[in-house]
Design an enzyme around this catalytic site. Structure first.
Site, PDB file in Angstrom:
ATOM      1  N   GLY A   1       0.973  -1.302  -0.172  1.00  0.00           N
ATOM      2  CA  GLY A   1      -0.015   0.032  -0.165  1.00  0.00           C
ATOM      3  C   GLY A   1       0.929   1.207  -0.140  1.00  0.00           C
ATOM      4  N   GLN A   2       2.070   0.951  -0.115  1.00  0.00           N
ATOM      5  CA  GLN A   2       2.904   2.512  -0.055  1.00  0.00           C
ATOM      6  C   GLN A   2       2.576   3.092  -1.472  1.00  0.00           C
ATOM      7  OE1 GLN A   2       4.853   3.143   2.567  1.00  0.00           O
ATOM      8  NE2 GLN A   2       4.254   1.009   3.065  1.00  0.00           N
ATOM      9  N   GLY A   3       2.537   4.385  -1.431  1.00  0.00           N
ATOM     10  CA  GLY A   3       2.214   5.301  -2.466  1.00  0.00           C
ATOM     11  C   GLY A   3       2.615   4.900  -4.244  1.00  0.00           C
TER      12      GLY A   3
END
Length: 177
Positions: free
Chosen positions: A67-69
């Site tokens: 879910g990191q950018g």
């Protein structure tokens, strides 16, 4: 944590996508549910795949997507064929709830997500001063999603609280859809 599954394992169980912003606790809660243990995690680069045997009759294949950018632009590649989505929110992080709302809205607008049931997990309820599920629901604008079945549940990936019930509810949402 990425476990290898045979094609027959994946085909016999419904596929669930586990998404949320980085550090919301997705991998922690999935590992806790699968093994009963607390695992030290680092940001997921790519994805993990786990088959959860919830009881004798119910199993789900869960794709835990980073879910990191920079990973979020690839989320759309994991949506085809999924039967439900579990979206995890860090209920102690009021500063990121607006970003979570935008990310959720974006992924649910994908054509592959039409009518797909949604479970929102308000994670980290073991921490002080967390948002309650009504606050999380309103911040994510969940009542506006009239085109799908959705539920929200408080949980704690570290303590294991609410996880089994949430994924059993996901299985029921899939059967109804």
């Amino acid at each position: 944590m990425g476990l290898l599954l045979s094609k027959s394992d994946i085909k016999r169980t419904p596929t669930v996508i586990l998404m949320g912003l980085g550090s919301s606790g997705k991998s922690t809660l999935l590992f806790r549910l699968k093994t009963g243990l607390v695992m030290d995690t680092s940001p997921t680069v790519g994805f993990n795949v786990v088959t959860l045997d919830l009881n004798k009759k119910t199993a789900l294949t869960v794709w835990d997507v980073g879910g990191q950018g920079e990973m979020r632009v690839n989320w759309r590649y994991f949506l085809e064929g999924c039967k439900a989505m579990v979206f995890v929110v860090d209920s102690s992080d009021r500063a990121s709830i607006g970003d979570a709302q935008k990310a959720l809205k974006n992924v649910l607008s994908d054509d592959n997500m039409k009518g797909i049931p949604l479970m929102v997990l308000a994670n980290k309820k073991d921490l002080p001063n967390t948002m309650n599920i009504r606050e999380v629901s309103n911040q994510l604008e969940l009542p506006s999603y009239k085109d799908r079945a959705w539920q929200i549940q408080a949980c704690s990936g570290l303590k294991g609280m609410g996880l089994q019930q949430a994924f059993l509810s996901v299985a029921k949402l899939i059967k109804k859809s």
